[in-house]
Write a protein that holds these residues in place. Sequence first.
Motif, short mmCIF file in Angstrom:
data_model
loop_
_atom_site.label_atom_id
_atom_site.label_comp_id
_atom_site.label_asym_id
_atom_site.label_seq_id
_atom_site.Cartn_x
_atom_site.Cartn_y
_atom_site.Cartn_z
N SER A 130 69.60 40.08 -1.42
CA SER A 130 68.78 39.01 -0.56
C SER A 130 67.22 39.59 -1.09
O SER A 130 66.31 38.63 -1.62
N VAL A 131 67.02 40.77 -1.23
CA VAL A 131 65.51 41.23 -1.51
C VAL A 131 65.40 40.91 -3.05
O VAL A 131 64.29 40.43 -3.51
N LEU A 132 66.25 41.16 -3.89
CA LEU A 132 65.88 40.89 -5.33
C LEU A 132 65.99 39.24 -5.62
O LEU A 132 65.07 38.92 -6.46
N LYS A 133 66.84 38.35 -4.91
CA LYS A 133 66.53 37.23 -4.93
C LYS A 133 65.26 36.41 -4.65
O LYS A 133 64.56 35.79 -5.12
N ALA A 134 64.74 37.32 -3.56
CA ALA A 134 63.50 36.79 -2.86
C ALA A 134 62.51 37.22 -4.00
O ALA A 134 61.57 36.13 -3.92
N ARG A 135 62.60 38.09 -4.63
CA ARG A 135 61.50 38.53 -5.70
C ARG A 135 61.82 37.52 -7.08
O ARG A 135 61.26 37.95 -7.86
N GLY A 136 62.96 37.11 -7.26
CA GLY A 136 63.09 36.17 -8.32
C GLY A 136 63.70 37.06 -9.23
O GLY A 136 63.68 36.47 -10.63
N TRP A 137 64.34 38.26 -9.17
CA TRP A 137 64.89 39.19 -10.17
C TRP A 137 66.10 39.10 -10.55
O TRP A 137 66.68 39.68 -11.35
N ALA A 138 67.11 38.44 -9.46
CA ALA A 138 68.39 38.61 -9.71
C ALA A 138 69.23 37.34 -9.43
O ALA A 138 68.87 36.65 -8.44
N ASP A 139 70.27 37.04 -10.08
CA ASP A 139 71.41 35.88 -9.80
C ASP A 139 72.52 36.26 -8.85
O ASP A 139 72.95 35.71 -8.15
N SER A 140 72.88 37.64 -9.02
CA SER A 140 74.20 38.17 -8.26
C SER A 140 74.13 39.56 -8.28
O SER A 140 73.46 40.17 -9.10
N LEU A 141 74.89 40.56 -7.76
CA LEU A 141 75.40 41.86 -7.67
C LEU A 141 76.45 42.09 -7.14
O LEU A 141 77.07 41.43 -6.34
N ARG A 142 77.01 43.09 -7.56
CA ARG A 142 78.32 43.45 -7.42
C ARG A 142 78.21 45.10 -6.98
O ARG A 142 77.46 45.80 -7.76
N ALA A 143 79.12 45.49 -6.20
CA ALA A 143 79.01 46.93 -6.18
C ALA A 143 80.43 47.62 -5.39
O ALA A 143 81.15 46.94 -4.82
N GLY A 144 80.80 48.73 -5.93
CA GLY A 144 82.18 49.04 -5.68
C GLY A 144 82.69 49.96 -6.85
O GLY A 144 82.09 50.36 -7.80
N GLN A 145 83.83 50.53 -6.50
CA GLN A 145 84.52 51.33 -7.51
C GLN A 145 84.74 50.52 -8.77
O GLN A 145 85.20 49.39 -8.88
N ALA A 157 60.51 53.40 -4.25
CA ALA A 157 60.42 51.90 -4.39
C ALA A 157 59.81 51.17 -3.47
O ALA A 157 59.79 51.61 -2.28
N ASN A 158 59.39 49.85 -3.71
CA ASN A 158 58.93 48.86 -2.63
C ASN A 158 59.99 48.33 -2.07
O ASN A 158 60.77 47.38 -2.55
N THR A 159 60.43 49.02 -0.51
CA THR A 159 61.56 48.63 -0.03
C THR A 159 61.37 47.32 0.95
O THR A 159 62.00 47.16 1.79
#
Length: 949
Positions: free
Chosen positions: A326-341, A492-494
């Motif tokens: 959500s934060v990355l999208k708000a800054r226009g930096w990301a389309d998607s994100l995945r996390a896990g093993q 980082a700016n969080t």
Amino acid sequence: MRYLKSVGLIVIFFQLAACSWLGSDWLNSRDTSAVLKPVSDQREYRYTELENGLKVVLISDSAADKAAASLDVNVGSRQDPKDYQGLAHFLEHMLFLGTEKYPEAGAYQAYITANGGSHNAFTSFEHTNYFFDISADSLEPALDQFAQFFVGPLFNAEYVQREVNAVNSEYRARIRDDGRRELAVFKAQINQDHPFAKFSVGNLETLRSDNEVALREQLLAFYDKNYSANIMTLTVIGRESLDQLEAMVLPKFAGVKNRGRDLAPIEQALFTAGSLPRWINIQPVQNRRSLSINFPVPDAERYWHVKPLNYIGNILGHEGSGSLLSVLKARGWADSLRAGQSFDYQGGALFGVDVALTESGLKHVDEIAGLIYEGIALLRAKGIEEWRFNEQAGLANQEFMFRAQPAAINEVVQLSMGLQKFPARELLSGPYLMDEYRPGLLAEFLEVMTPENSFISLVAPGVETEFEIPRYQVSYGVRDITAEQLSGWTSANTAGLGLPIKNNFVASDFSLKKGDGSAIPKLLTDTPVELWLNTDDTFELPKGRVYLLLESEEVAADAERRAKSDLWLQMVKDQLNELSYPAQLAGLDFNVSVGWRGVQLSVGGFNQKQGELLRELLQVLKNPEWQQARFSRLKAQRLRQFENARRQSPYQQVIAELPRMLSRETPGLSAHEAATQKAEMSAVASHVASVMKDLHLRMLVDGNFSEADARSLAGLVDAALPMTLETRSPAQFITHLPVGSLVRQIAAEHDDSAVLMYLQSATSGLQARVAMGLTAQMLSADFYHQLRTTKQLGYVVSASVYPQRDVAGLIFLVQSPVLDPASVQNEITTYIQQWLKAGVDEASFEKHKASLSLRLAEQPENLWDAAGRHWQDLLDNYPEFNSRDQLVEALGDLQYGDWLALTQRDLGETGQRALLVYNSGKWPQAVPIGNASGEPDQFKAALPAYRFE
């Protein structure tokens, strides 16, 4: 009985009673407690261990139309000798080419195909898995052939060179696959003494193909050492009783040798001391940008009651408000994100966070890395909380308790691999079970997720590179990481970053609704919404799916309107992402898509909360937030998809081009891309307003819904979309090919040629469809064997039926590293004519006909399959929901002479209506025979078409 508590519900699990059985000298033990299962699961289970150590789970499903089996060997590329890398994969190929009892190569494949089944195998780092499904009444002969792979394989010397060529073709076919290229870079960075560093696929060089005798000796030695019954697990599903299955299955596998193979954990560290942190830049083939941070972590498999990496991944990968994404999208930096093993092995694992970057995000990779580390720090400091664990555990438990059974072939693969990890009793529940909250253990895993323990990879066009891995022609570079950068990543700016809040979509009502026993939908109303209802009485799950079609000729009438509709729905899905993600975690999902009929929506999962999700979806669909920044980001993402479509493997590109050539409602790639590039947000908004003025609404409510539920859901639709007028239904047009051969060239950046030959029947209708389907079943296994195994044309070889509505067709597909497209065309044509000349006798025709009839008559395997069939029948104008019955009837009426005449007409040299799509590869001068088709849109406009509504 055992009782498990979940959110708002106590679920009863049944234990299966022990069944009497006469002892046998090959039976070691039977676990009479069997397998814990959800109350909705009506199948019976039995766990048995043979005297040779082979672990077996038998599953009796009296209603099964398909039987299936999977055998997993706990051996893979990890065991490859360093001087014969790819040997485990090569063995997997060779195992299919004859056994002492069944010496004919290709006989197993032919039997499976002739009896309505499919088969395959795969080799991973620590597993090799073999599996098949088949018509339920043909299980025993198939199992007898299957078992011989592990009792008496021949590994004939005559096939060694052929199959090593096939392995090499598989390697070459994916040489420009970005996933494999990035994996090659990763393997070059890790500890070279770790077995994962080896090249697992294999090719002519690593398998030393110049010495066939030595290679076969290595193959035999590998099999004799590693293919041991004590590290094998077998699962079988059949309609027979457990006693009958036991009598059928166990004697066949009692002869598998127990070689006492012992598998110790890997002791070598994945990364050598002092080699982390490390930052790698990788140049991709496709236009894609991603930043991945992976951490080597301890082996989490033994903590399956806690599932620490699941817990961490669910929070870091959350997409709701305040999440990393959500934060990355708000800054226009990301389309998607995945996390896990991201990888696990016996002795360790990797945990990763992967971010798909925008162009702007590529300029802020250090800040994005800092946000990831700060997100982990926030989780470490404030996110280990019992209520969060309990929420995740409850949702996982719900997913298990109301588990929709997958297709039988997928089920046996999952369970044979699961039997290597979980006790038999927890075979079904183990992947879901989280019943031990251990905050200290969660903290231990989070403690190693630091900047200093990171492997970072940045994938993007134009990154700085200095090294190359020739095997995959991939360039990469190493970026120095300074102390200043390490320090910056922890400050980082969080702003806006937080932890997920309580999930409000968690269901609590699991009561089952009672239907009328009809098993097909009934029409409730035809205005203002055409509303159909099917209350499920078969699968008995508190779940269902709601389908809604916004029927409009405006949605996809041409490339321009199709492009605008695509962008509109991308805006809708992106806006809903923060809301829909917790719904998804709670077992709900939704989808919106564009088709020739209009806009199609679906909401599925636990039925209790579907109304809430549907209401939000409809409101956003009608009135999306027209934010220019969001629109620009999504438009750029869509344009990258077009660009990357041209960089796929040749066989993928020729397959994708076929519907663009045949369906008038599917624009050509270039036309679609140009229309997307031209589209502005204001024009898309105007298009949406135009579409919404003139709709016909068709709705199906299918699953655990009462009539009152259905009418309430329809009321939401009527309230959200009040301006609905019944209009003429859109029409679908399928190109009617002329007699002769038309050719279409695509330009894939690959040395391999690829040829797809599509043969269209001269007549449309159910008889032509079943005739073509029968022909495909008869020749597909032999086509594969002749062109792939015998002639070694390439790894990708297939023949299959390709119907479009009532327009019958066949496709023949070959991707070849050794032949030009004109020669491949000749090989396909020669095969077809030789097959016609050899003929099929009436007895074989009747056998195949009976097998295909059984396949067509197969009942849905789960709730989603049933609902999907109902919806497709409704869309295709089968209001009695009997499309399959009509196909079975048409097949029953098809006589041998009629089939023979149709087949000779449609496949014969003089009557063929052929469309050939090809890639030249490294043979640009070799042009297949036929008239050039031209661009798809002009091609379709110049030819007549079949019309369907």
